[in-house]
Scaffold this active site. Structure first.
Site, PDB file in Angstrom:
ATOM      1  N   ARG A   1      70.782  33.651  80.770  1.00 46.65           N
ATOM      2  CA  ARG A   1      71.981  34.875  80.588  1.00 46.65           C
ATOM      3  C   ARG A   1      71.566  35.825  82.044  1.00 46.65           C
ATOM      4  O   ARG A   1      70.758  35.565  82.784  1.00 46.65           O
ATOM      5  CB  ARG A   1      71.574  35.795  79.522  1.00 46.65           C
ATOM      6  CG  ARG A   1      71.934  35.252  78.213  1.00 46.65           C
ATOM      7  CD  ARG A   1      71.308  35.719  76.999  1.00 46.65           C
ATOM      8  NE  ARG A   1      71.662  37.141  77.009  1.00 46.65           N
ATOM      9  CZ  ARG A   1      71.215  38.026  76.166  1.00 46.65           C
ATOM     10  NH1 ARG A   1      69.954  37.771  75.433  1.00 46.65           N
ATOM     11  NH2 ARG A   1      71.496  39.308  76.104  1.00 46.65           N
TER      12      ARG A   1
ATOM     13  N   SER B   1      71.550  38.988  82.393  1.00 51.57           N
ATOM     14  CA  SER B   1      70.619  40.384  82.095  1.00 51.57           C
ATOM     15  C   SER B   1      69.278  40.258  83.108  1.00 51.57           C
ATOM     16  O   SER B   1      68.813  39.084  83.207  1.00 51.57           O
ATOM     17  CB  SER B   1      70.506  40.703  80.547  1.00 51.57           C
ATOM     18  OG  SER B   1      69.101  39.886  80.285  1.00 51.57           O
TER      19      SER B   1
ATOM     20  N   LYS C   1      64.026  33.901  69.592  1.00 49.61           N
ATOM     21  CA  LYS C   1      64.570  34.578  68.604  1.00 49.61           C
ATOM     22  C   LYS C   1      65.991  34.552  68.400  1.00 49.61           C
ATOM     23  O   LYS C   1      66.734  34.735  67.353  1.00 49.61           O
ATOM     24  CB  LYS C   1      63.976  35.984  68.248  1.00 49.61           C
ATOM     25  CG  LYS C   1      64.700  37.172  69.208  1.00 49.61           C
ATOM     26  CD  LYS C   1      63.954  38.453  68.918  1.00 49.61           C
ATOM     27  CE  LYS C   1      64.557  39.547  69.943  1.00 49.61           C
ATOM     28  NZ  LYS C   1      64.135  40.903  69.562  1.00 49.61           N
ATOM     29  N   ASP C   2      66.735  34.313  69.721  1.00 50.19           N
ATOM     30  CA  ASP C   2      68.148  34.023  69.626  1.00 50.19           C
ATOM     31  C   ASP C   2      68.702  32.793  69.291  1.00 50.19           C
ATOM     32  O   ASP C   2      69.781  32.607  69.072  1.00 50.19           O
ATOM     33  CB  ASP C   2      68.660  34.477  71.115  1.00 50.19           C
ATOM     34  CG  ASP C   2      68.368  35.711  71.726  1.00 50.19           C
ATOM     35  OD1 ASP C   2      68.438  36.858  70.606  1.00 50.19           O
ATOM     36  OD2 ASP C   2      68.438  36.054  72.877  1.00 50.19           O
TER      37      ASP C   2
ATOM     38  N   THR D   1      68.483  51.278  66.640  1.00 55.15           N
ATOM     39  CA  THR D   1      68.172  49.870  66.301  1.00 55.15           C
ATOM     40  C   THR D   1      69.388  49.245  65.893  1.00 55.15           C
ATOM     41  O   THR D   1      70.038  49.605  64.947  1.00 55.15           O
ATOM     42  CB  THR D   1      67.018  49.625  65.450  1.00 55.15           C
ATOM     43  OG1 THR D   1      66.753  48.021  65.441  1.00 55.15           O
ATOM     44  CG2 THR D   1      67.331  50.369  63.972  1.00 55.15           C
TER      45      THR D   1
ATOM     46  N   SER E   1      68.959  46.300  64.904  1.00 53.57           N
ATOM     47  CA  SER E   1      68.519  45.221  63.791  1.00 53.57           C
ATOM     48  C   SER E   1      68.420  45.596  62.242  1.00 53.57           C
ATOM     49  O   SER E   1      67.729  46.659  62.216  1.00 53.57           O
ATOM     50  CB  SER E   1      66.917  44.769  64.335  1.00 53.57           C
ATOM     51  OG  SER E   1      66.164  44.376  63.445  1.00 53.57           O
ATOM     52  N   LEU E   2      69.058  44.773  61.495  1.00 51.66           N
ATOM     53  CA  LEU E   2      68.848  45.220  60.271  1.00 51.66           C
ATOM     54  C   LEU E   2      67.396  45.084  59.476  1.00 51.66           C
ATOM     55  O   LEU E   2      67.036  45.779  58.643  1.00 51.66           O
ATOM     56  CB  LEU E   2      69.839  44.126  59.148  1.00 51.66           C
ATOM     57  CG  LEU E   2      71.523  44.161  59.540  1.00 51.66           C
ATOM     58  CD1 LEU E   2      71.987  43.039  58.885  1.00 51.66           C
ATOM     59  CD2 LEU E   2      71.724  45.375  59.143  1.00 51.66           C
ATOM     60  N   ARG E   3      66.684  43.901  60.248  1.00 49.25           N
ATOM     61  CA  ARG E   3      65.415  43.712  59.661  1.00 49.25           C
ATOM     62  C   ARG E   3      64.495  45.060  59.900  1.00 49.25           C
ATOM     63  O   ARG E   3      63.771  45.751  59.289  1.00 49.25           O
ATOM     64  CB  ARG E   3      64.687  42.642  60.612  1.00 49.25           C
ATOM     65  CG  ARG E   3      63.386  42.549  60.516  1.00 49.25           C
ATOM     66  CD  ARG E   3      62.766  41.492  61.354  1.00 49.25           C
ATOM     67  NE  ARG E   3      63.017  41.721  62.795  1.00 49.25           N
ATOM     68  CZ  ARG E   3      62.403  42.564  63.549  1.00 49.25           C
ATOM     69  NH1 ARG E   3      61.407  43.100  63.019  1.00 49.25           N
ATOM     70  NH2 ARG E   3      62.678  42.703  64.825  1.00 49.25           N
ATOM     71  N   ARG E   4      64.554  45.670  61.124  1.00 50.48           N
ATOM     72  CA  ARG E   4      63.804  46.838  61.595  1.00 50.48           C
ATOM     73  C   ARG E   4      64.348  48.001  60.818  1.00 50.48           C
ATOM     74  O   ARG E   4      63.611  48.729  60.122  1.00 50.48           O
ATOM     75  CB  ARG E   4      64.251  47.085  62.996  1.00 50.48           C
ATOM     76  CG  ARG E   4      63.626  46.267  64.022  1.00 50.48           C
ATOM     77  CD  ARG E   4      63.894  46.544  65.615  1.00 50.48           C
ATOM     78  NE  ARG E   4      63.511  45.322  66.557  1.00 50.48           N
ATOM     79  CZ  ARG E   4      63.703  45.211  67.433  1.00 50.48           C
ATOM     80  NH1 ARG E   4      64.927  45.596  67.818  1.00 50.48           N
ATOM     81  NH2 ARG E   4      63.194  44.057  68.385  1.00 50.48           N
TER      82      ARG E   4
ATOM     83  N   ARG F   1      73.261  49.410  70.928  1.00 53.01           N
ATOM     84  CA  ARG F   1      73.579  47.846  71.605  1.00 53.01           C
ATOM     85  C   ARG F   1      73.425  48.214  72.989  1.00 53.01           C
ATOM     86  O   ARG F   1      73.368  49.113  73.746  1.00 53.01           O
ATOM     87  CB  ARG F   1      75.055  47.492  71.050  1.00 53.01           C
ATOM     88  CG  ARG F   1      75.322  46.925  69.738  1.00 53.01           C
ATOM     89  CD  ARG F   1      74.588  45.673  69.495  1.00 53.01           C
ATOM     90  NE  ARG F   1      74.655  44.509  70.749  1.00 53.01           N
ATOM     91  CZ  ARG F   1      75.724  43.793  70.897  1.00 53.01           C
ATOM     92  NH1 ARG F   1      76.738  43.921  70.070  1.00 53.01           N
ATOM     93  NH2 ARG F   1      75.363  43.060  71.631  1.00 53.01           N
ATOM     94  N   GLY F   2      73.560  46.730  73.718  1.00 50.98           N
ATOM     95  CA  GLY F   2      73.230  46.787  75.293  1.00 50.98           C
ATOM     96  C   GLY F   2      71.959  46.160  75.586  1.00 50.98           C
ATOM     97  O   GLY F   2      71.107  46.223  74.679  1.00 50.98           O
ATOM     98  N   ASN F   3      71.924  45.892  76.747  1.00 54.02           N
ATOM     99  CA  ASN F   3      70.466  45.237  77.233  1.00 54.02           C
ATOM    100  C   ASN F   3      69.411  46.698  77.455  1.00 54.02           C
ATOM    101  O   ASN F   3      69.711  47.537  77.233  1.00 54.02           O
ATOM    102  CB  ASN F   3      70.787  44.641  78.668  1.00 54.02           C
ATOM    103  CG  ASN F   3      71.088  45.574  79.627  1.00 54.02           C
ATOM    104  OD1 ASN F   3      70.798  46.577  79.808  1.00 54.02           O
ATOM    105  ND2 ASN F   3      72.044  44.882  80.693  1.00 54.02           N
TER     106      ASN F   3
ATOM    107  N   THR G   1      70.315  49.543  79.633  1.00 53.71           N
ATOM    108  CA  THR G   1      71.530  50.371  78.783  1.00 53.71           C
ATOM    109  C   THR G   1      70.858  51.139  77.562  1.00 53.71           C
ATOM    110  O   THR G   1      71.228  52.372  77.341  1.00 53.71           O
ATOM    111  CB  THR G   1      72.621  49.472  78.302  1.00 53.71           C
ATOM    112  OG1 THR G   1      73.041  48.460  79.561  1.00 53.71           O
ATOM    113  CG2 THR G   1      73.600  50.217  77.649  1.00 53.71           C
ATOM    114  N   ARG G   2      69.942  50.638  77.123  1.00 52.69           N
ATOM    115  CA  ARG G   2      69.514  51.076  75.722  1.00 52.69           C
ATOM    116  C   ARG G   2      68.601  52.187  76.035  1.00 52.69           C
ATOM    117  O   ARG G   2      68.586  53.517  75.395  1.00 52.69           O
ATOM    118  CB  ARG G   2      69.003  50.321  74.593  1.00 52.69           C
ATOM    119  CG  ARG G   2      69.982  49.589  73.750  1.00 52.69           C
ATOM    120  CD  ARG G   2      69.277  48.456  72.852  1.00 52.69           C
ATOM    121  NE  ARG G   2      69.102  47.096  73.484  1.00 52.69           N
ATOM    122  CZ  ARG G   2      68.422  46.321  72.898  1.00 52.69           C
ATOM    123  NH1 ARG G   2      67.866  46.507  71.371  1.00 52.69           N
ATOM    124  NH2 ARG G   2      68.284  45.169  73.582  1.00 52.69           N
TER     125      ARG G   2
ATOM    126  N   CYS H   1      70.751  36.874  61.580  1.00 52.90           N
ATOM    127  CA  CYS H   1      70.453  38.677  61.964  1.00 52.90           C
ATOM    128  C   CYS H   1      71.710  39.061  60.987  1.00 52.90           C
ATOM    129  O   CYS H   1      71.459  40.462  61.169  1.00 52.90           O
ATOM    130  CB  CYS H   1      71.147  38.398  63.362  1.00 52.90           C
ATOM    131  SG  CYS H   1      72.776  38.166  63.633  1.00 52.90           S
TER     132      CYS H   1
END
Length: 359
Positions: A23, A25, A95-96, A142, A144-147, A164-166, A169-170, A258
């Protein structure tokens, strides 16, 4: 290999060209460069070229990851290039990668895991605080639903919103606006970027267990390319491979992704592999969590005879690692998932998926 490319080195000898997909990024490039450096060290006669591209997950930034409904958000375009022989291998954050890979592909190497835990990055105005001491209704970012599910239960006074974002960005969104009191990121990414000083605190498993494969890098290759598979296999870190096979088998048996909150924690100690796995409702009010362990001691030589080294376990081909240890790790993940399913995990995850789809 892509069209058996070769180039001239300084001595006039032809050296083989291996193309590595990644990728675009900054973090992805840093991760890919680290893998390329290791390969160069081990195979100095090979010339490596890095091919960077954008994925759907990099382009669609106005939706939460869990709402896009595509399992291969950060991998599809890279796999397409691998299929077309435009690249010879691809470096991913493990994890992706979905637990089932497209036919003809395999994970040929899982590198030594960086810290897999999540990190809290506080807004500069909140320096010195913890999640416990942040004011009522402070907003935590976040995607992430998990977090969110785990932290909502543990810190009910906080609110959670998608971000969202890399990484760049975040962090910029956190620092330049007053929208978020803190954001939650993977510690591994911050460490690889050289931004450890931004970590306010690391979340322990009691507060937030991590995602399947988090902190590990994976090298995906075409399964038929035995020479490439052989080349990258030396990058495998045995403990990380066993932990991640158990985690991926757990997730696959649960049919998670996810779009549902699933979390894990693993460790290897004294030839035993320990796996803790959990599922959560979206708000964290319902959860199931269990721990199991298994021996991963290598078997005797006799048991290693007639072993198919090319066998895949949840998408991972780990040649040169003891088959019985790999099988034990995979079985552990499946058994733990079956235990949670017997206690009602499917119902929790089904409701979580439906609620997420309806949001």
């Amino acid at each position: 290999m892509s069209e058996e490319a070769s180039s001239q080195d300084g001595s006039g000898k032809a050296s083989r060209v291996i193309r590595i997909g990644t990728r675009k990024s900054q973090l992805a490039r840093i991760q890919t460069d680290s893998v390329a450096d290791k390969l160069k060290e081990l195979h100095p006669d090979v010339h490596l070229e890095i091919v960077a591209m954008s994925t759907m997950g990099d382009v669609i930034l106005d939706k939460a990851l869990s709402k896009i409904g595509e399992k291969s958000l950060f991998t599809k375009e890279l796999e397409n290039a691998l299929e077309r022989n435009e690249v010879d291998l691809v470096v991913h954050s493990l994890k992706d990668l979905p637990t089932s890979l497209p036919a003809g592909f395999t994970i040929g190497a899982v590198l030594k895991r960086e810290n897999p835990h999540d990190a809290v990055v506080l807004h500069p105005n909140n320096a010195g605080k913890t999640l416990d001491t942040l004011p009522e209704k402070s907003v935590i970012g976040t995607s992430s639903l998990r977090r969110a599910a785990q932290l909502k239960k543990r810190f009910p006074h906080l609110e959670f919103k998608d971000i969202r974002g890399n990484l760049n960005t975040r962090l910029k969104k956190l620092d330049e606006k007053a929208d978020f009191a803190a954001i939650i990121l993977a510690a591994a990414g911050l460490k690889r970027m050289g931004w450890e000083n931004r970590i306010s605190l690391i979340l322990e498993p009691e507060d937030c267990m991590y995602a399947v494969g988090q902190g590990a890098l994976a090298v995906e290759v075409r399964a038929r390319d035995t020479d490439i598979l052989e080349m990258v296999s030396v990058l495998h870190d045995p403990d990380t491979v066993l932990r991640c096979i158990a985690e991926r088998a757990f997730l696959k048996e649960l049919e998670g992704g996810c779009s549902v909150p699933v979390a894990v924690h693993t460790k290897v100690k004294d030839s035993q592999l320990y796996l803790t796995g959990a599922v959560y409702s979206l708000d964290g009010s319902e959860s199931l969590k269990e721990t199991m362990e298994t021996s991963i001691a290598p078997g005797d030589k006799q048991s290693l005879e007639n072993v198919d080294e090319r066998a895949q376990r949840v998408g991972v081909t780990a040649i040169k690692l003891p088959a019985n240890s790999l099988d034990a790790a995979e079985r552990l993940g499946v058994d733990l998932a079956k235990l949670l399913l017997s206690k009602g995990a499917k119902e929790i995850l089904t409701v979580a998926r439906q609620l997420n789809d309806a949001r």
